[in-house]
Design a protein around this motif. Sequence first.
Motif, PDB file in Angstrom:
ATOM      1  N   VAL A 259       0.870  -1.177   0.000  1.00 10.70           N
ATOM      2  CA  VAL A 259       0.000   0.000   0.000  1.00 10.70           C
ATOM      3  C   VAL A 259       0.904   1.224   0.000  1.00 10.70           C
ATOM      4  N   TYR A 260       0.636   2.167  -0.876  1.00  9.84           N
ATOM      5  CA  TYR A 260       1.496   3.344  -1.076  1.00  9.84           C
ATOM      6  C   TYR A 260       2.933   2.912  -1.397  1.00  9.84           C
ATOM      7  N   GLY A 261       3.067   1.774  -2.047  1.00  7.23           N
ATOM      8  CA  GLY A 261       4.398   1.281  -2.392  1.00  7.23           C
ATOM      9  C   GLY A 261       5.125   0.598  -1.239  1.00  7.23           C
ATOM     10  N   GLU A 262       4.481   0.487  -0.060  1.00  5.50           N
ATOM     11  CA  GLU A 262       5.108  -0.119   1.111  1.00  5.50           C
ATOM     12  C   GLU A 262       4.569  -1.532   1.312  1.00  5.50           C
ATOM     13  N   SER A 263       5.425  -2.446   1.697  1.00  7.60           N
ATOM     14  CA  SER A 263       4.937  -3.750   2.161  1.00  7.60           C
ATOM     15  C   SER A 263       4.338  -3.537   3.542  1.00  7.60           C
ATOM     16  N   VAL A 264       3.058  -3.858   3.687  1.00  4.62           N
ATOM     17  CA  VAL A 264       2.387  -3.637   4.970  1.00  4.62           C
ATOM     18  C   VAL A 264       3.042  -4.497   6.054  1.00  4.62           C
ATOM     19  N   HIS A 265       3.383  -5.719   5.725  1.00  2.80           N
ATOM     20  CA  HIS A 265       4.022  -6.613   6.704  1.00  2.80           C
ATOM     21  C   HIS A 265       5.372  -6.050   7.159  1.00  2.80           C
ATOM     22  N   VAL A 434       8.368   4.236   7.768  1.00  2.00           N
ATOM     23  CA  VAL A 434       7.930   4.184   6.363  1.00  2.00           C
ATOM     24  C   VAL A 434       9.166   4.157   5.463  1.00  2.00           C
ATOM     25  N   ALA A 435       9.042   3.369   4.401  1.00  4.79           N
ATOM     26  CA  ALA A 435      10.192   3.219   3.501  1.00  4.79           C
ATOM     27  C   ALA A 435      10.298   4.415   2.563  1.00  4.79           C
ATOM     28  N   THR A 436       9.170   5.127   2.365  1.00  8.49           N
ATOM     29  CA  THR A 436       9.192   6.286   1.464  1.00  8.49           C
ATOM     30  C   THR A 436       9.320   7.570   2.285  1.00  8.49           C
ATOM     31  N   ARG A 437       8.720   8.662   1.822  1.00  9.42           N
ATOM     32  CA  ARG A 437       8.948   9.948   2.491  1.00  9.42           C
ATOM     33  C   ARG A 437       7.919  10.172   3.605  1.00  9.42           C
ATOM     34  N   PRO A 438       8.389  10.302   4.858  1.00 13.55           N
ATOM     35  CA  PRO A 438       7.451  10.447   5.974  1.00 13.55           C
ATOM     36  C   PRO A 438       6.542  11.662   5.843  1.00 13.55           C
ATOM     37  N   GLU A 439       7.037  12.716   5.171  1.00 19.16           N
ATOM     38  CA  GLU A 439       6.205  13.928   5.038  1.00 19.16           C
ATOM     39  C   GLU A 439       5.039  13.705   4.073  1.00 19.16           C
TER      40      GLU A 439
END
Length: 475
Positions: A259-265, A434-439
């Motif tokens: 979700v949003y490019g992140e693995s939820v697990h 989060v693996a992407t940008r926290p902002e």
Amino acid sequence: MAREAKEHCGLFGVFGCDDAVEKVYYGLYALQHRGEESAGIASTNGVELMCYRGMGLVGDIFSRTVLENLKAPAAIGHLRYSTVGSSNISNCQPIPFTYSRGKVAIAHNGQLVNAHRLRAEYEAHGAIFQTTTDTEIIVHLMARPSHAAHRAGMLSALSQLEGAYSLLLLSLQEMIGVRDPNGFRPLCLGEVDCGYVLASETCALDQIGARYIRDVAPGEAVFISKEGIRSETFCAKERVRPTQCIFELIYFSRPDSRVYGESVHRFRMALGRRLAQEHPVPSDIVVAVPEGGNSAALGYSHASGIPLDRGFIRNHYIGRTFIQPSQSRRARMAELKLNPVRAVVEGKRVVVVDDSIVRGTTARSRVRLLREAGAKEIHLRITCPPHRFPCYYGIDFQLKKELIAASYTLAEIREFLKVDTLGYLSVEGMLSCVATRPEHFCAACFTGSYPVPVEDLEREAEVKYAAERSRAAQP
Ligand code: SF4
């Protein structure tokens, strides 16, 4: 307006496949956790728009005959949960309608923050609404002559909406996927050999063997037709400001989704590891509150070196308690849902990892069950910060007074829950996972910093709440 506008939903659509309806059916099955009160499928063969909606679970609503009657090469589906007063068939989606550009069905995940004002404006000009959902406002906006006259008008109608909306639209010719400029709710694009797929979560793509292509971007509309696929940004570039709902990753989405490019697990495991750093405690075992706490408990166990064990067994025949429409039903369901394993917890110092505490009543009943099963110490660890502020972007906690952390201190909550220690993850700790940008994430229910203005909505929610209570009190 009643509390009906509050919803959290699932979307799934397929374009270009002979078995599109069947694929949507299986996609909705995979997304069932996003809404258990109603479901619907709209389909088109290019001549007609068909729609079937019902109350209950996907498996109960769509018989083989219903699916056969809907059979067509393009279809969209919707799952919904709602609150008291809105649990009725008229609010089910997709909503089919006819306007000057033809027939369209619409399915919506999210909540508009300017719904009340727009609805009042339309009603003042004589518009009649068939449902109490804010989705119908989108229908009225699209049908306005200035917007309906050309396709760009439809996009400019969308740009008048404020708040959270991921949408699927199905006309006789095309399927359209839309994500609001903040991208509050997820929507991703996939493909199968015969066509394209749009889905709230990638676990639903997996279900039908579809390949993930990418997320629909905030502020983007994706048009899919026989001619292929094309994309447009429907608002000014300055309005595109991603603030995706982090609670989707913490609580709502399935751990096998991206979700949003992140693995939820992976994200939840990172939350658990961080929680172990922020709130260590000498203990014998780590247990998860299933399902939401599973991945984080594994992370906590890895980081702390404390062994993970199965402290609760879940009754899989009970639905999600958070999305049940009334407090009494939620409490009853919570008790039926999880049973502690005495052989695991008896005489032990237990770290319990859970994904959130909203009202506190469910957590308290679980702690009581653990004590009754013989746990010597209970150390509750929560994979997000305290929920101190309401959400107006599509999650069902819109009243501060319903949030235990808005009214009570940490010590008071610990006392209420009857745990030995209580540790919430910090905002910084949560965002660091989060693996992407926290902002690019919304954390307003933890910080009170709302990315889209929500003035007056708390007062509006109070009025709705009072109206509901008075309705409920009537014989
Ligand atoms: Fe998600 Fe909380 Fe933001 Fe609502 S306020 S969109 S639940 S992060």
